[in-house]
Design a protein around this motif. Structure first.
Motif, PDB file in Angstrom:
ATOM      1  N   THR A  56       0.817  -1.224   0.000  1.00  0.00           N
ATOM      2  CA  THR A  56       0.000   0.000   0.000  1.00  0.00           C
ATOM      3  C   THR A  56       0.848   1.270   0.000  1.00  0.00           C
ATOM      4  O   THR A  56       1.765   1.388  -0.808  1.00  0.00           O
ATOM      5  CB  THR A  56      -0.996  -0.026   1.179  1.00  0.00           C
ATOM      6  OG1 THR A  56      -0.302   0.108   2.409  1.00  0.00           O
ATOM      7  CG2 THR A  56      -1.815  -1.308   1.180  1.00  0.00           C
ATOM      8  N   ILE A  57       0.553   2.204   0.860  1.00  0.00           N
ATOM      9  CA  ILE A  57       1.305   3.466   0.879  1.00  0.00           C
ATOM     10  C   ILE A  57       2.014   3.615   2.215  1.00  0.00           C
ATOM     11  O   ILE A  57       1.692   2.947   3.189  1.00  0.00           O
ATOM     12  CB  ILE A  57       0.396   4.683   0.583  1.00  0.00           C
ATOM     13  CG1 ILE A  57      -0.861   4.643   1.448  1.00  0.00           C
ATOM     14  CG2 ILE A  57       0.068   4.741  -0.895  1.00  0.00           C
ATOM     15  CD1 ILE A  57      -1.778   5.841   1.283  1.00  0.00           C
ATOM     16  N   HIS A  58       2.942   4.528   2.239  1.00  0.00           N
ATOM     17  CA  HIS A  58       3.877   4.634   3.357  1.00  0.00           C
ATOM     18  C   HIS A  58       3.162   4.849   4.698  1.00  0.00           C
ATOM     19  O   HIS A  58       2.476   5.855   4.882  1.00  0.00           O
ATOM     20  CB  HIS A  58       4.832   5.788   3.065  1.00  0.00           C
ATOM     21  CG  HIS A  58       6.099   5.753   3.862  1.00  0.00           C
ATOM     22  ND1 HIS A  58       6.646   4.595   4.360  1.00  0.00           N
ATOM     23  CD2 HIS A  58       6.946   6.744   4.224  1.00  0.00           C
ATOM     24  CE1 HIS A  58       7.774   4.882   4.994  1.00  0.00           C
ATOM     25  NE2 HIS A  58       7.986   6.183   4.934  1.00  0.00           N
ATOM     26  N   ARG A 117       0.681   3.338   6.149  1.00  0.00           N
ATOM     27  CA  ARG A 117      -0.764   3.176   6.334  1.00  0.00           C
ATOM     28  C   ARG A 117      -1.245   1.735   6.302  1.00  0.00           C
ATOM     29  O   ARG A 117      -2.461   1.498   6.309  1.00  0.00           O
ATOM     30  CB  ARG A 117      -1.533   3.979   5.275  1.00  0.00           C
ATOM     31  CG  ARG A 117      -0.953   5.338   4.920  1.00  0.00           C
ATOM     32  CD  ARG A 117      -0.937   6.294   6.076  1.00  0.00           C
ATOM     33  NE  ARG A 117      -0.279   7.550   5.705  1.00  0.00           N
ATOM     34  CZ  ARG A 117       0.053   8.500   6.548  1.00  0.00           C
ATOM     35  NH1 ARG A 117      -0.182   8.352   7.849  1.00  0.00           N
ATOM     36  NH2 ARG A 117       0.639   9.592   6.138  1.00  0.00           N
ATOM     37  N   THR A 134      -4.247   0.501   8.322  1.00  0.00           N
ATOM     38  CA  THR A 134      -5.603   0.926   7.960  1.00  0.00           C
ATOM     39  C   THR A 134      -6.190   0.005   6.897  1.00  0.00           C
ATOM     40  O   THR A 134      -7.343  -0.411   6.988  1.00  0.00           O
ATOM     41  CB  THR A 134      -5.632   2.389   7.467  1.00  0.00           C
ATOM     42  OG1 THR A 134      -5.025   2.501   6.176  1.00  0.00           O
ATOM     43  CG2 THR A 134      -4.889   3.301   8.430  1.00  0.00           C
ATOM     44  N   PHE A 135      -5.392  -0.343   5.905  1.00  0.00           N
ATOM     45  CA  PHE A 135      -5.882  -1.246   4.853  1.00  0.00           C
ATOM     46  C   PHE A 135      -6.186  -2.622   5.450  1.00  0.00           C
ATOM     47  O   PHE A 135      -7.165  -3.270   5.090  1.00  0.00           O
ATOM     48  CB  PHE A 135      -4.849  -1.364   3.729  1.00  0.00           C
ATOM     49  CG  PHE A 135      -4.610  -0.062   3.016  1.00  0.00           C
ATOM     50  CD1 PHE A 135      -5.409   0.306   1.944  1.00  0.00           C
ATOM     51  CD2 PHE A 135      -3.606   0.802   3.419  1.00  0.00           C
ATOM     52  CE1 PHE A 135      -5.207   1.521   1.288  1.00  0.00           C
ATOM     53  CE2 PHE A 135      -3.396   2.011   2.774  1.00  0.00           C
ATOM     54  CZ  PHE A 135      -4.190   2.374   1.710  1.00  0.00           C
ATOM     55  N   THR A 141      -7.112  -3.250   8.455  1.00  0.00           N
ATOM     56  CA  THR A 141      -8.357  -3.152   9.226  1.00  0.00           C
ATOM     57  C   THR A 141      -9.562  -3.274   8.297  1.00  0.00           C
ATOM     58  O   THR A 141     -10.507  -4.026   8.568  1.00  0.00           O
ATOM     59  CB  THR A 141      -8.407  -1.816  10.000  1.00  0.00           C
ATOM     60  OG1 THR A 141      -7.283  -1.757  10.873  1.00  0.00           O
ATOM     61  CG2 THR A 141      -9.687  -1.681  10.807  1.00  0.00           C
ATOM     62  N   GLY A 142      -9.517  -2.549   7.193  1.00  0.00           N
ATOM     63  CA  GLY A 142     -10.618  -2.610   6.230  1.00  0.00           C
ATOM     64  C   GLY A 142     -10.786  -4.017   5.676  1.00  0.00           C
ATOM     65  O   GLY A 142     -11.904  -4.515   5.509  1.00  0.00           O
ATOM     66  N   LEU A 143      -9.668  -4.651   5.406  1.00  0.00           N
ATOM     67  CA  LEU A 143      -9.708  -6.003   4.851  1.00  0.00           C
ATOM     68  C   LEU A 143     -10.370  -6.964   5.837  1.00  0.00           C
ATOM     69  O   LEU A 143     -11.202  -7.793   5.460  1.00  0.00           O
ATOM     70  CB  LEU A 143      -8.276  -6.448   4.532  1.00  0.00           C
ATOM     71  CG  LEU A 143      -8.083  -7.805   3.865  1.00  0.00           C
ATOM     72  CD1 LEU A 143      -8.912  -7.921   2.595  1.00  0.00           C
ATOM     73  CD2 LEU A 143      -6.605  -8.030   3.549  1.00  0.00           C
ATOM     74  N   LEU A 200     -12.511  -6.150   8.142  1.00  0.00           N
ATOM     75  CA  LEU A 200     -13.934  -5.831   8.237  1.00  0.00           C
ATOM     76  C   LEU A 200     -14.697  -6.456   7.073  1.00  0.00           C
ATOM     77  O   LEU A 200     -15.818  -6.943   7.231  1.00  0.00           O
ATOM     78  CB  LEU A 200     -14.153  -4.312   8.237  1.00  0.00           C
ATOM     79  CG  LEU A 200     -13.688  -3.559   9.488  1.00  0.00           C
ATOM     80  CD1 LEU A 200     -14.030  -2.092   9.373  1.00  0.00           C
ATOM     81  CD2 LEU A 200     -14.361  -4.145  10.731  1.00  0.00           C
ATOM     82  N   ASN A 252       0.813   6.700  14.230  1.00  0.00           N
ATOM     83  CA  ASN A 252      -0.572   6.870  14.658  1.00  0.00           C
ATOM     84  C   ASN A 252      -1.431   5.650  14.324  1.00  0.00           C
ATOM     85  O   ASN A 252      -2.195   5.168  15.155  1.00  0.00           O
ATOM     86  CB  ASN A 252      -1.116   8.116  13.948  1.00  0.00           C
ATOM     87  CG  ASN A 252      -2.408   8.614  14.533  1.00  0.00           C
ATOM     88  OD1 ASN A 252      -2.630   8.473  15.722  1.00  0.00           O
ATOM     89  ND2 ASN A 252      -3.244   9.198  13.705  1.00  0.00           N
ATOM     90  N   HIS A 253      -1.282   5.146  13.118  1.00  0.00           N
ATOM     91  CA  HIS A 253      -2.126   4.013  12.718  1.00  0.00           C
ATOM     92  C   HIS A 253      -1.767   2.757  13.503  1.00  0.00           C
ATOM     93  O   HIS A 253      -2.634   1.953  13.833  1.00  0.00           O
ATOM     94  CB  HIS A 253      -1.995   3.748  11.223  1.00  0.00           C
ATOM     95  CG  HIS A 253      -2.262   4.958  10.392  1.00  0.00           C
ATOM     96  ND1 HIS A 253      -3.435   5.657  10.468  1.00  0.00           N
ATOM     97  CD2 HIS A 253      -1.494   5.615   9.484  1.00  0.00           C
ATOM     98  CE1 HIS A 253      -3.386   6.680   9.629  1.00  0.00           C
ATOM     99  NE2 HIS A 253      -2.219   6.682   9.033  1.00  0.00           N
ATOM    100  N   HIS A 286      -3.429   2.948  16.814  1.00  0.00           N
ATOM    101  CA  HIS A 286      -4.881   2.756  16.777  1.00  0.00           C
ATOM    102  C   HIS A 286      -5.278   1.325  16.405  1.00  0.00           C
ATOM    103  O   HIS A 286      -6.289   0.821  16.876  1.00  0.00           O
ATOM    104  CB  HIS A 286      -5.538   3.790  15.869  1.00  0.00           C
ATOM    105  CG  HIS A 286      -5.506   5.151  16.488  1.00  0.00           C
ATOM    106  ND1 HIS A 286      -6.416   5.535  17.440  1.00  0.00           N
ATOM    107  CD2 HIS A 286      -4.632   6.175  16.364  1.00  0.00           C
ATOM    108  CE1 HIS A 286      -6.116   6.757  17.854  1.00  0.00           C
ATOM    109  NE2 HIS A 286      -5.040   7.171  17.217  1.00  0.00           N
ATOM    110  N   ARG A 288      -7.467  -0.873  19.116  1.00  0.00           N
ATOM    111  CA  ARG A 288      -8.756  -1.456  18.699  1.00  0.00           C
ATOM    112  C   ARG A 288      -8.746  -2.970  18.824  1.00  0.00           C
ATOM    113  O   ARG A 288      -9.789  -3.603  18.800  1.00  0.00           O
ATOM    114  CB  ARG A 288      -9.051  -1.095  17.233  1.00  0.00           C
ATOM    115  CG  ARG A 288      -9.369   0.357  17.018  1.00  0.00           C
ATOM    116  CD  ARG A 288      -9.939   0.627  15.623  1.00  0.00           C
ATOM    117  NE  ARG A 288     -10.148   2.048  15.466  1.00  0.00           N
ATOM    118  CZ  ARG A 288      -9.444   2.834  14.670  1.00  0.00           C
ATOM    119  NH1 ARG A 288      -8.503   2.334  13.897  1.00  0.00           N
ATOM    120  NH2 ARG A 288      -9.687   4.126  14.626  1.00  0.00           N
TER     121      ARG A 288
END
Ligand SMILES: Cc1ncc(C[n+]2csc(CCOP(=O)(O)OP(=O)(O)O)c2C)c(N)n1
Ligand code: SF4
Lengths: 341, 645
Positions: free
Chosen positions: A74-76, A78, A81-82, A84-86, A88, A110-111, A114, A118
């Motif tokens: 993905t991107i630097h 992050r 976050t991807f 987490t979405g996956l 979900l 930060n990510h 979090h 979570r």
């Protein structure tokens, strides 16, 4: 249930190798981690189509391309976050995040925090080489004070982040550390991470042959490593040293290195307990830094708490139990309606 | 007795005597009224209740809530004024109205900031209790406007709203503060009387809302009735006004705001697509309410996540799309800035993604509670590299429902990010929405590939050497250039995607110069191909019109009304409205070439204009307003007059 339905899939490391050419520098610690990862995954009982590797940007983040599983580069910073979405979208997948110290703790700090708080069921592998590899050798947030690099020509003046301490502060439910060349330990820790339900955070000391060669020599060189590394074992006293004669004792709230037989008896040593609900002991261990202390490897903390997905599913199930599964029509008429004849 | 002038034409001039015979009831076509007061005065609530009642009565409605940026500026001050405008009508209307027929002001600050919009001769209902020295001072009035003759052009109705409310609720055992908070219902009751509206809808709302506190139910109901009865007993006005039901198409209706319609549209789309909706957002005005509403729709299979920032929100949505869900994120301009890199990744990996941008005044934090249409070029170009994304825009609150489905269609059909450019005006404004028949909703079901596409997708060997028919080829494209969507978990389709340039067809990392150019052009062509699946640009009006007025987004209603008026004056004006901004409809060039004069009104300094000129060399002129407020019909009308001079 038929026998075939319960049989675990057996995978070979070859099954897990993609057809892509691996392009890390010769001698890079990433090779070993890749090899041990495949080895570990042959035994976890998850079919390869149910595995997904998600990474950010950095040398380590090329990892997904080399696994014959699903992968997302993905991107630097992050990747969490991807991932987490996956999860979900598809809670059936075993999701791994591969990140570097710059990727996961600098731009993506930060990510990472979090994701951990979570407790999403994702396993994070932080390849810590205390340097920026892909951008060719700038200091990273884990670089030790005084580290000389292209962007710190006379030495870094910054305090390094302790990845494990951060993870614990973020309420991580599984926290461990291992080393790229300590292959058996690495495999075992990866397997433990795979088995953990919730976010697992594993720091892996990884040698960057090109820009930071040998930063972890104290922990990998056979002649000295026993003096500098403490292998944690649940329920066992904290002993280290070539002669297994050193240990960690608590003096008030401070750990101290003691010599068994000279300063104390074996019963005075700290006993490791990875299951404590308060991460105080783990925190203390996470803060032991060479050369004052041996650095711990192994599992610092492993506790079970409901995962993000479990809590979310429960809320959804409760909502359905209360009012039944939603239909589009219900949604439309949630507000007062009127009819025009 | 002169009827209110301005936009509302009188239908039946001879008044019919009222029940007690002293005043008359006049039927008018439409009325625009605004409630204005301190942010603590409950004006949004009063306005919303008035809207609901009018909608249930069968009027067409359009609303314009206007919030201060501060949550609670000091009471009584100019920055603390909150307003809610309702236009209700017996005919089809498209805007919340330019000029107010009546204005309710709860304090001097509200008077000062709102009076300019009241028509001469319009009704000014003033809470006379709030005009003491310190109230006037806070609003920076030296002398009371109630006494200095400055209001002589209006019909001022001075009512002791504060005092009368306190008397009305005296028996309810409320603290003085609590009693004062019922003022808005008194004012609302008064206005209900003026416009002959029934109280039932609001009484029921009060019972539902305050059910647990019987004394509040009692007090607010009493205040509402007291306001109504006060109007009736003191014969407050010589005339009551009546607005008949609008003649609208038969069907079941409800009132809907733009953001509500987006939330409903997204859920409906996910159900029609048979996919989980994964929505991730980070709170920002005016987008937050989409996340808030979806968070409460768990039994519809919606999963929402309040992310740590907008970057994370975009990442979660894209990760969800990779996993096979419909990934959606919503934000406003500053959040789009943060999402840019992730959107670039979605373009590169060719994954579906819906990005709602509820635009507000910018740049930077700009005007958080005010509307603007200035993110068009950001959506168009605001990413590194050659990075085209689809862009669509709703034209009204109810259109948000349809366009949300359209966004999902495009994103999943073309495997690409889709920007949906709404704005604060559409997001908060309300209008009646005809509840659609579920059977008539588009079928959005998506087929995910389950077998390797080597063979089924046009044969075995091809120039990239990926001839292995048993292998999934993530960038092997269909006739519209979309790539196949293979979901993690599917055996045999294991593959890796990412933001590094990929070889076409195989998806392997590739830095070959020709391949890069080929991929850049392919990604652009794929977006262009969307035009093959959308309607042509519709031109409404005479084919030989002297002027074409082009709009996009939330200005639709105002432009439409201005053009209707222009035609009534005999001007030959045509209208075209862009719901699709990238790509634009196939016939755009042809339409633009047909007209000698083109006017493009926009709430920015000319962004669509810029695109039309650059892409089509169109000799178009802009009408641009950058004040955080929507156009007035009159502003567009006079621009039309100017162009036709
Ligand atoms: C937004 C953004 N900023 C900067 C970069 C450049 N960049 C790529 S990798 C990297 C740091 C990598 O360091 P680390 O995460 O420690 O990984 P390693 O290469 O050492 O494995 C940086 C700064 C980028 N790709 N994207
Ligand atoms: S630069 Fe360092 S981390 Fe990167 S591949 Fe080379 S050795 Fe490995």
């Amino acid at each position: 249930m038929s026998a075939s339905a319960t049989a675990l899939p057996t995978l070979s490391t070859k099954d897990l190798s993609s057809d892509q050419e691996v392009r890390w520098c010769p001698g890079c610690g990433d090779y070993s981690i890749l090899a041990q990862m495949k080895k570990a995954l042959t035994t976890v009982g998850v079919p390869r189509e149910k595995m997904a590797f998600v990474s950010g940007i950095g040398c380590s983040s090329r990892f997904p391309y080399y696994m014959n599983t699903y992968g997302f580069h993905t991107i630097h910073g992050r990747a969490p976050t991807f991932a987490t979405g996956l999860r979900l979208a598809n809670p059936d997948l075993q999701v791994w995040v591969v990140t570097g110290d710059g990727d996961g703790l600098s731009i993506g700090g930060n990510h990472t925090i979090h994701l951990l708080r979570r407790n999403v069921d994702v396993k994070v592998l932080l390849f810590n080489n205390e340097i920026y590899g892909l951008t060719k050798g700038q200091y990273s947030p884990t670089s030790r004070p005084g580290t000389k690099t292209k962007t710190s020509p006379v030495g870094s003046v910054e305090s390094p982040i302790r990845p494990l301490t951060i993870a614990l502060a973020a309420e991580a439910t599984f926290v461990a550390r291992t080393i790229d060349v300590d292959v058996q330990h690495l495999v075992a820790i990866l397997q433990r991470a795979a088995a953990h339900k919730g976010t697992a955070f594993v720091e892996i000391y990884q040698n960057c042959k090109i820009f930071n060669d040998g930063v972890f020599e104290y922990a990998t060189d056979k002649s000295v490593k026993a003096e500098h590394v403490l292998y944690l074992e649940h329920g066992k006293p904290m002993i280290f040293g070539k002669d297994r004669n050193k240990g960690i004792r608590l003096n008030g709230l401070k750990p101290e290195v003691v010599e068994i037989g000279k300063d104390c008896g074996p019963d005075d040593l700290l006993i490791h307990d990875e299951t404590l609900s308060e991460p105080t002991l783990a925190n203390l261990l996470s803060r032991m830094v060479n050369p004052e202390f041996p650095e711990v490897v192994g599992v610092l903390r492993a506790v079970r708490k409901p995962t993000y997905e479990e809590l979310m599913d429960k809320q959804a199930a409760d909502a359905v139990a209360k009012k039944g599964p939603g239909k589009i029509e219900d949604l439309f008429k949630a507000e007062d309606t009127w009819t025009v004849e | 007795m002169t009827p209110p002038n301005g936009s509302s034409g009188v239908i039946t001039p001879p008044g019919t005597p009222s029940r007690n015979g002293h005043h008359t009831v006049q039927e008018v076509e439409s009325i625009t009224i605004r409630f204005a007061g301190d942010s603590g005065d409950g004006m949004q609530l009063a306005g919303t209740q008035f809207t609901n009642t009018s909608a249930l009565l069968g009027n067409d409605i359009a609303t314009f809530p206007d919030f201060p940026a501060e949550i609670r500026a000091p009471a009584g001050t100019l920055p603390g004024v909150s307003g809610f405008q309702v236009h209700f009508s017996s005919t089809d209307i498209h805007t919340p109205g330019d000029v107010l027929n009546a204005l309710v002001v709860m304090n001097p600050a509200a008077l000062k900031t709102n009076l300019k919009d009241l028509e001469p001769g319009g009704y000014l209902i003033v809470n006379g209790d709030a005009f003491g020295v310190s109230d006037l001072d806070k609003a920076r009035y030296k002398v009371s406007p109630l006494d200095d003759g400055s209001l002589k052009n209006y019909r001022v109705v001075r009512v002791s709203i504060g005092k009368l409310t306190r008397e009305a609720v005296a028996e309810c055992k409320l603290s003085p503060r609590e009693a004062d908070r019922c003022k808005n219902f008194f004012a609302l009751g008064l206005v209900y009387w003026m416009y002959e509206r029934p109280l039932e809808t609001t009484l029921k709302w009060i019972r539902d809302k305050f059910g647990k506190n019987p004394q509040f139910v009692d007090a607010n109901s009493r205040a509402l009735k007291a306001g109504y009865n006060y109007g009736e007993t003191v014969e407050l006005l010589p005339v009551q006004y009546k607005v008949a039901k609008a003649k609208i198409a038969p069907g079941t209706y409800r009132k809907i705001t733009g953001n509500e319609a987006l939330a409903l549209g997204l859920v409906a789309a996910s159900m029609k697509a048979k996919k989980t909706l994964v929505f991730s957002g980070y709170p920002i005005t005016p987008a937050s309410s989409v996340l808030e509403q979806l968070a409460d729709m768990k039994r519809f299979g919606v999963k929402t996540l309040q992310a740590e920032d907008e970057i994370a929100a975009a990442g979660v949505a894209i990760g969800a799309s990779f996993g096979g869900a419909i990934g959606v994120t919503a934000t406003s301009g500053p959040g789009i800035c943060l999402k840019s890199e992730a959107i670039g990744l979605a373009v590169m990996t060719e994954l579906p993604l819906v990005i709602l941008d509820i635009q507000r005044g910018g740049p930077s934090t700009g005007l958080p509670t005010k509307t603007e249409q200035a993110d068009l070029l950001q959506a168009m170009f605001g990413r590194n590299g050659e990075c085209p994304a689809a862009i669509i825009a709703p034209q009204s609150p109810s259109d948000c429902f349809d366009i949300a489905l359209e966004a999902v269609r495009i994103a999943t059909r073309f495997m690409c990010p889709v920007f949906l450019l709404s704005d604060g005006y559409i997001a908060n404004g309300a209008e009646p929405w005809k509840v659609p028949a579920v059977a008539n909703l588009p079928n959005l079901e998506v087929k995910n590939i389950t077998e390797p596409n080597g063979a089924g997708w046009g044969g075995a060997a091809h120039e990239n050497g990926a001839g292995d028919a048993a292998k999934y080829l993530p960038y092997k494209r269909d006739e519209l250039l979309a790539r196949p969507w293979a979901l993690p978990g599917t055996p045999g389709l294991e593959h890796r995607i990412g933001g590094i340039e990929k070889q076409d067809v195989t998806g392997n990392i590739n830095y070959d110069p020709e391949n890069h150019e080929h991929m850049v052009r392919t990604r652009a062509q794929k977006i262009e191909n969307i035009a093959l699946t959308i309607p042509d640009l519709d031109v409404i009006g005479p084919a030989d019109a002297d002027l074409l007025v082009i709009g996009w987004g939330g200005t639709h209603g105002t432009i439409t009304t201005a053009i209707e008026r222009a035609r009534r004056k005999g001007q030959k004006v045509a209208q075209a409205h862009f719901r699709y901004l990238n790509p634009m409809p196939k016939n755009t060039a042809e339409v633009l070439a047909r007209f000698k004069k083109i006017l493009v009104p926009e709430l920015n300094s000319g962004q669509l204009l810029w695109l039309l000129r650059a892409k089509f060399l169109a000799p178009a002129q802009g009408l641009n307003k950058i004040q955080g407020r929507p156009f007035l019909v009159s502003e567009i009308e006079s621009a039309i007059d100017g162009m036709l001079k």
